[in-house]
Motif scaffolding. Sequence first.
Motif, PDB file in Angstrom:
ATOM      1  N   CYS A  68       0.836  -1.208   0.000  1.00 48.80           N
ATOM      2  CA  CYS A  68       0.000   0.000   0.000  1.00 48.80           C
ATOM      3  C   CYS A  68       0.870   1.257   0.000  1.00 48.80           C
ATOM      4  N   PRO A  69       1.370   1.636  -1.146  1.00 50.24           N
ATOM      5  CA  PRO A  69       2.323   2.756  -1.196  1.00 50.24           C
ATOM      6  C   PRO A  69       1.709   4.108  -0.867  1.00 50.24           C
ATOM      7  N   LYS A  70       0.365   4.180  -0.893  1.00 47.83           N
ATOM      8  CA  LYS A  70      -0.257   5.474  -0.605  1.00 47.83           C
ATOM      9  C   LYS A  70      -0.493   5.693   0.878  1.00 47.83           C
ATOM     10  N   LEU A  71      -0.064   4.759   1.684  1.00 44.75           N
ATOM     11  CA  LEU A  71      -0.318   4.838   3.126  1.00 44.75           C
ATOM     12  C   LEU A  71       0.286   6.102   3.704  1.00 44.75           C
ATOM     13  N   ASN A  72      -0.548   6.922   4.393  1.00 41.07           N
ATOM     14  CA  ASN A  72       0.002   8.123   5.011  1.00 41.07           C
ATOM     15  C   ASN A  72      -0.394   8.291   6.473  1.00 41.07           C
ATOM     16  N   SER A  73      -1.229   7.387   6.968  1.00 39.09           N
ATOM     17  CA  SER A  73      -1.656   7.531   8.356  1.00 39.09           C
ATOM     18  C   SER A  73      -1.767   6.155   8.999  1.00 39.09           C
TER      19      SER A  73
ATOM     20  N   VAL B 276       9.702  -0.224   6.283  1.00 36.15           N
ATOM     21  CA  VAL B 276       8.456   0.545   6.174  1.00 36.15           C
ATOM     22  C   VAL B 276       8.766   1.977   5.747  1.00 36.15           C
ATOM     23  N   ALA B 277       9.826   2.540   6.325  1.00 32.16           N
ATOM     24  CA  ALA B 277      10.193   3.918   5.982  1.00 32.16           C
ATOM     25  C   ALA B 277      10.554   4.038   4.508  1.00 32.16           C
ATOM     26  N   LYS B 278      11.227   3.031   3.993  1.00 31.90           N
ATOM     27  CA  LYS B 278      11.607   3.044   2.574  1.00 31.90           C
ATOM     28  C   LYS B 278      10.380   2.918   1.678  1.00 31.90           C
ATOM     29  N   ASN B 279       9.458   2.031   2.092  1.00 31.54           N
ATOM     30  CA  ASN B 279       8.292   1.769   1.242  1.00 31.54           C
ATOM     31  C   ASN B 279       7.274   2.893   1.266  1.00 31.54           C
ATOM     32  N   CYS B 280       7.160   3.537   2.407  1.00 29.72           N
ATOM     33  CA  CYS B 280       6.103   4.550   2.565  1.00 29.72           C
ATOM     34  C   CYS B 280       6.686   5.871   3.060  1.00 29.72           C
ATOM     35  N   PRO B 281       7.179   6.681   2.177  1.00 33.48           N
ATOM     36  CA  PRO B 281       7.763   7.950   2.600  1.00 33.48           C
ATOM     37  C   PRO B 281       6.739   9.049   2.833  1.00 33.48           C
ATOM     38  N   ASN B 282       5.465   8.708   2.686  1.00 34.78           N
ATOM     39  CA  ASN B 282       4.448   9.756   2.731  1.00 34.78           C
ATOM     40  C   ASN B 282       3.694   9.864   4.038  1.00 34.78           C
ATOM     41  N   PHE B 283       4.211   9.254   5.076  1.00 34.87           N
ATOM     42  CA  PHE B 283       3.472   9.308   6.339  1.00 34.87           C
ATOM     43  C   PHE B 283       3.314  10.738   6.840  1.00 34.87           C
ATOM     44  N   ILE B 284       2.062  11.065   7.192  1.00 35.78           N
ATOM     45  CA  ILE B 284       1.781  12.323   7.866  1.00 35.78           C
ATOM     46  C   ILE B 284       1.573  12.045   9.351  1.00 35.78           C
ATOM     47  N   CYS B 285       1.021  10.856   9.626  1.00 34.97           N
ATOM     48  CA  CYS B 285       0.719  10.493  10.998  1.00 34.97           C
ATOM     49  C   CYS B 285       1.204   9.063  11.218  1.00 34.97           C
ATOM     50  N   PHE B 286       2.115   8.879  12.186  1.00 31.37           N
ATOM     51  CA  PHE B 286       2.677   7.550  12.427  1.00 31.37           C
ATOM     52  C   PHE B 286       2.609   7.274  13.924  1.00 31.37           C
ATOM     53  N   ARG B 287       1.700   6.383  14.293  1.00 34.93           N
ATOM     54  CA  ARG B 287       1.540   6.083  15.719  1.00 34.93           C
ATOM     55  C   ARG B 287       1.694   4.592  15.922  1.00 34.93           C
ATOM     56  N   LEU B 288       2.758   4.241  16.607  1.00 38.03           N
ATOM     57  CA  LEU B 288       3.045   2.847  16.834  1.00 38.03           C
ATOM     58  C   LEU B 288       2.960   2.571  18.318  1.00 38.03           C
TER      59      LEU B 288
END
Lengths: 571, 192
Positions: A366-371, A387-399
């Motif tokens: 899911c390359p469009k993942l941003n939240s 994950v950081a390499k695959n999805c550089p578009n995160f606006i909100c990242f809560r782990l």
Amino acid sequence: MNYFPDEVLEPVFDFITSHKDRNSVSLVCKSWFKIERYSRQRVFIGNCYSTCPERLIARFPGLKSLTLKGKPHFADFNLVPHDWGGFLYPWIEALAKSRIGLEELRLKRMVVSDESLELLSKSFVNFKSLVLVSCEGFTTDGLAAIAANCRFLRELDLQENEVDDHRGHWLSCFPESCTSLVSLNFACLKGEINLGALERLVARSPNLKSLRLNRAVPFDTLEKLLMQAPQLLDLGTGSYVPDPSSEAYNRLKSAIQRCKSIRSLSGFLEVNPRCMSAIYPICANLTFLNLSYAPGLSGNELTKLIQHCRKLQRLWILDYIGDKGLGVVASTCKELQELRVFPTDPLGAGNAAVTEEGLVLISAGCPKLNSLLYFCQQMTNAALITVAKNCPNFICFRLCILDPIKPDPVTNRPLDEGFGAIVESCEGLKRLSLSGLLSDQVFLYIGMYAKQLEMLSIAFAGDSDEGMLYVLNGCKKLRKLEIRDSPFGNAALLEDVGKYETMRSLWMSSCEVTLGGCKTLAEKMPSLSVEIINESQQMEFSLDDRTVDKMYLYRTLVGHRKDAPEFVWIL
Amino acid sequence: MEGSVAYENDLNLEATELRLGLPGTDEREEQTVSNVRNNKRPLQVADEECGANGKSNTQNETAPHAKAQIVGWPPIRSYRKNNFQPKKSECEGPGIYVKVSMDGAAYLRKIDLKVYTGYPELLRALENMFKFTLGEYSDREGYKGSDYAPTYEDKDGDWMLVGDVPWEMFITSCNRLRIMKGSEARGLGCGV
């Protein structure tokens, strides 16, 4: 631009809708300030104690829509005592006395009494929309007042509120003349509903687009409601326990076929898992699926359902989906932007929970993942780096790793490098929540790379004041910082006191700051309100070197609030 | 209580060293890992095992039943947390406790059927309790895909496959549960 008359600038300003832009516009010059304030209709107040109703009314006479937030975010997790504050009543009282024609009210973490709801319902003729999120203090009697008195009500949206349900007939209080409803969400109510009144209400609401029912609404009623409202865009079922051999179930299947507009689905608070196939026809067009309150499904049924949802953009689920199930999501939902995985069993560890494997699969598919909001058993640095390499578009990242100081189980190291990779790769990151074993190093990375970060949540992390200092010095756009159980003390708190004026608020609980440190800060910065929340009654005001249990500070235009309870000291 | 906790104040110079490299390119010393462990404040937990204990991960050694409850953790809205325990608190009267045996297990367990809202929750709980996985249920073939089958003894003394009858009927007619393993289990679902 000063030579343009107001009439020219006003229509230009109408195009400026975002709060941030409007705020910037108002700072340009006196004449822009004046034009902007008269034309402003929507106001957002992120901390209700940063200003007061009188100032709001004086500055924005054209106010139509108000958003208010009350308690600090950690109140959601029971870290703030109930009567801390955030009362709605003074706002309604003041607005009611003014000439403001309020039409819309959106509240989060506020204490909303029945009196305030009643006053609201009677004071604003054109009131159209009430949205309450994570609020408390009201009963169904207050809702009855809203239903009865707001003649043009379009939206009543209750999300995750603690409501004292008097099992009354609040739904019946909508008069026969009320036909304007567009959105009705009462999923969080625990009590019985007058089903006949509900059916009649839906039948006379041709504009109804969003309907979310509570557990008390049985399947038979759901079927009838769907027959009445095939135009729905958003459906939240209540109880979904059909008898598969019944006529009602057959009728539902054909009713569902007619609901071609449904894009958002939630509910299934009680469910017969064998009957989910009736839902498949609407899955193809769903963009939002929320099954996070449906523990009654098995992982298999959940994945079977998701396989039909190719257009999904937002998905909220429970962790019994498992890593394999997330793999199915990854291969099916290519448009996915937002994923939330909640724990099925918050206190225990289960076989069915998710790990870093599921997250990696999602990031790959899911390359469009941003939240992301992800509760998991464990996480590794390697996975986060991937994950950081695959999805550089995160606006909100809560782990959230359920064991709060768990290291990388493969290397036994802290998760500094993993989170470091996330902040370095995701240049647009605005919100971050950390967990797992973390040293000061992760804060070094955050201060270095997270230049757009606005909100940071820290728990059980860091080694020393350096950690907090990296963040305060590096994150120029930081607005909200909340920290619990981390070894940050006075040195970090007091290094740059001016910083807090650029932020909305700071929360620190079970850290190393002392009463003396907080007093010093309060002295140096009169524009801040520094609150000590002291429940244990052990603290004496004179003992400056005792560490403070909970401190909450925020910038404010109006000095110390007058409604603080006994256990809150404002320094 | 927590005011009197002391922790080491190491200079930890490495952490303040500014690097331009990518995260992960420079391996951290073992030493700093142990610094991290020693500097960590003990959690506000009832579990005494969680004190600083060198480099090994004490969390792994904690027995499941001693899992500590930390206030406000995990960070889930209280509305959501409360929502998943309703059966337990709204329970009127005693629970429906039944024995659960697993082929090959040394001792039996007991569970309260009233706590669950349906088969999926019950089966997940059994999987957790005995650390095994069940296959997918279907009307025709029972539990396909694993060596295990959940069965129960009903009021007539017959051994039935779990999942065939409606849930409400099941919990009132179930006397005890048995998780069958091996060829016995596989034979149960077949229509031979």
